[in-house]
Design a protein around this motif. Structure first.
Motif, PDB file in Angstrom:
ATOM      1  N   GLU A   1      12.077 -21.432  57.216  1.00  0.00           N
ATOM      2  CA  GLU A   1      13.163 -22.015  58.018  1.00  0.00           C
ATOM      3  C   GLU A   1      13.737 -23.272  57.355  1.00  0.00           C
ATOM      4  OE1 GLU A   1      14.433 -20.663  60.728  1.00  0.00           O
ATOM      5  OE2 GLU A   1      12.919 -19.153  61.221  1.00  0.00           O
ATOM      6  N   GLN A  46       6.963 -24.641  57.754  1.00  0.00           N
ATOM      7  CA  GLN A  46       7.912 -24.821  58.856  1.00  0.00           C
ATOM      8  C   GLN A  46       7.771 -26.205  59.491  1.00  0.00           C
ATOM      9  OE1 GLN A  46       8.555 -22.405  62.855  1.00  0.00           O
ATOM     10  NE2 GLN A  46       8.481 -21.094  61.089  1.00  0.00           N
ATOM     11  N   THR A 104      14.353 -17.033  57.978  1.00  0.00           N
ATOM     12  CA  THR A 104      15.340 -17.680  58.820  1.00  0.00           C
ATOM     13  C   THR A 104      15.609 -16.797  60.023  1.00  0.00           C
ATOM     14  OG1 THR A 104      17.553 -18.619  58.901  1.00  0.00           O
ATOM     15  CG2 THR A 104      17.278 -16.665  57.538  1.00  0.00           C
TER      16      THR A 104
END
Lengths: 264, 322
Positions: B168, B96, B199
């Motif tokens: 993400e 991330q 997500t």
């Protein structure tokens, strides 16, 4: 470009037959080279690794600090400066770099690649050795120009103990970097570099320090390394006691780093 | 649950407690309490959930970055907690936060990472494909969010993995980069890669995912294909028609409810923005259009939507902000 043409994804059968990772030796060598180049490209690191030790070397040869020790100023000064170089690179430089790598998730990312955690640590240790070799070359060259005359028999024990000292300081640097925030690592490793550099028996022999400090410094990694290198490069002698103390610091700090190092 | 032919990742009853060192009150905190999932080759599997739902922790346990407290994980048939270089070389990870050193320059960094693999993806191809050549010599700290994401994706792909983890992936991407990244992900999926992504954006899941796990409070709360999840609509189960939502912009203060039956819900969400929700039929739309004509109203905009994954998600996990 189609990923299929590049073989981006493969079937399980094919993949299990293939060696996908580079060999361990190659991975560690590559990481060591990458980290060493990163260190050498960093201006602050270069000041710490080369400029400050050279300034200290010149300072000790033009002042009477080391007079009356039975050898010329330069002969007494150089072993301590080499020890200081090990502390700069292995402890302060490497500690700060690792602390920030940890902050930015670099350690986590690299531990998901074939390099892994073990390879990453090995690569860092290798980069410390590589930079230390360059420091030894530069400091020796300047020292010879200033009239340094080490005994030939001093080189083997001297360089071996320097490597052991670098191992102790690498373990200590990793311990700090892996347990506190990078800003704290920055403060701790810089402060200790100054304190140990000035009062830790590394460049200034214990007998020239305040009486209260004399008994203690021989047990510090700085004092042990300074003494061991002076015995090697002044008399060609091996200081077994100092070597044992350095080994203990390496083992204890290494074990503590393995136990408490946080990767994220 | 899907039929597990040769799943790239299989997680069963995953439990993860974080210790007193990292939680604030000194107690153990259970951040994952029994997540199970299966991800197949040639599919995009999405973990959908709000921030703090346990998605990243689940991924990090699967990647071997965190030790699990309980449950079992099989990644390409191995336990990731004991992964060696061989297994790691078959798995690509995009974290991330990127995990790239700020002082590094993209192209030398990618060449370095490529060297860790026996048969890396040719670096130049990947650089060109992800448009990295335009910022290849700029230090990472000076890159935009989208550029960093593309670089992190390249770093995850350089070993030509069989399994790709993306945490993400669309964070910080501008629309062009997003299209580029989504096209590449679809292509890799079609080439047989097993892709697992997290997500909190419904749109990502709706556009990319073959199979979705909705995660809430450290647990699975729903799963299925996007279509299956959308059909969880209560009105479908009651045998009624699909619920539709019509939104249009017109002068404020009108009363479209006057021409619609009572079971159609009409709200003026803000002045001049009307939201009509219910089991709309063509007759309702015709009535509305006739009403616009009679009053000489030309809507500034209008859109008709079926139920979205977002509605499903809010139904399941509640509307509380957490």
């Amino acid at each position: 470009m189609k990923p299929t043409q590049s073989g981006a994804a493969t079937g399980a059968a094919e993949a299990s037959d293939r060696q996908e990772a580079a060999t361990l030796l190659r991975r560690v060598l590559l990481q060591g080279k990458y980290e060493a180049l990163t260190m050498l490209r960093n201006g602050e690191q270069l000041i710490l690794a080369v400029v400050l030790p050279l300034l200290a070397l010149v300072g000790l040869t033009v002042t009477p600090f080391l007079d009356g020790m039975g050898a010329s100023r330069i002969d007494v000064a150089v072993p301590g400066i080499l020890a200081l170089c090990a502390m700069s690179t292995a402890f302060t430089g490497q500690g700060i770099a690792t602390g920030f790598d940890r902050r930015y998730g670099v350690l986590r990312f690299l531990s998901t690649t074939p390099l892994g955690r073990g390879g990453l640590i090995a690569g860092k240790a290798l980069s410390v050795l590589a930079v230390l070799c360059l420091q030894v070359a530069v400091v020796s060259a300047v020292a010879f120009a200033l009239g340094w005359q080490p005994p030939v028999a001093g080189w083997v024990p001297g360089l071996a103990l320097l490597a052991l000292g670098a191992a102790a300081f690498t373990a200590l640097g990793l311990l700090v970097a892996g347990t506190v925030r990078p800003e704290a690592t920055l403060a701790i490793t810089n402060l200790l570099w100054i304190l140990l550099g000035a009062l830790g028996g590394i460049v200034i022999p214990a007998e020239r320090l305040p009486a209260a400090a004399q008994g203690l410094v021989g047990f510090l990694p700085s004092g042990a390394l300074g003494e061991a290198l002076r015995d090697a490069f002044l008399a060609g002698a091996v200081n077994g006691g100092a070597a044992l103390i350095l080994l203990l610091w390496t083992l204890v700090a290494g074990a503590a780093a393995i136990r408490w190092f946080k990767w994220n | 649950m899907r039929s597990p032919q040769s799943p790239v990742l299989s997680i069963s009853g995953l439990i993860k407690d974080v210790g007193p060192l990292t939680s604030l009150d000194g107690k153990m905190l259970r951040v994952v309490s029994g997540i199970s999932l299966v991800a197949e080759r040639g599919q995009v599997t999405a973990l959908l959930g709000a921030n703090g739902a346990g998605k990243t922790t689940t991924l990090e346990c699967a990647q071997g970055l965190q030790k699990r407290t309980g449950g079992s994980i099989s990644l390409l048939g191995h336990d990731p907690a004991a992964a060696g270089a061989g297994l790691r070389s078959r798995v690509g990870v995009m974290l991330q936060d990127g995990g790239l050193p700020p002082s590094a320059r993209p192209i030398p960094l990618l060449r370095h990472i490529a060297g860790l693999y026996a048969r890396p993806w040719p670096v130049d191809e990947l650089i060109e494909r992800l448009g990295i050549d335009t910022f290849g010599r700029t230090t990472v700290r000076r890159l935009s969010g989208g550029q960093k994401q593309r670089l992190a994706l390249a770093a995850a792909l350089i070993g030509r993995p069989e399994v790709l983890f993306l945490d993400e992936p669309s964070a910080g991407l501008d629309p062009q980069s997003r299209q580029l990244v989504f096209d590449l992900i679809s292509e890799l999926r079609d080439a047989g890669m097993g892709i697992i992504l997290t997500t909190h954006l419904m749109d990502d899941a709706q556009r990319l995912a073959d199979y979705v796990y909705i995660i809430d409070g450290g647990r699975n709360v729903a799963e299925g294909t996007v279509r299956e999840l959308l059909q969880r609509d209560p009105s479908v189960e009651a045998g009624a028609e699909h619920v539709r939502t019509l939104v249009f912009e017109a002068p404020p203060g009108l009363d479209p409810a006057a021409v619609l039956p009572a079971h159609i819900d009409v709200t003026e969400a803000r002045a001049g923005s009307y939201c009509i929700t219910g089991t709309l039929t063509p007759a309702h739309l015709a009535a509305l259009a006739a009403w616009w004509e009679a009053h000489n109203i030309m809507p500034a905009s209008m859109s008709l939507q079926a139920r979205s994954l977002e509605d499903v998600f809010l139904d399941i996990s509640g509307k509380d902000i957490r």
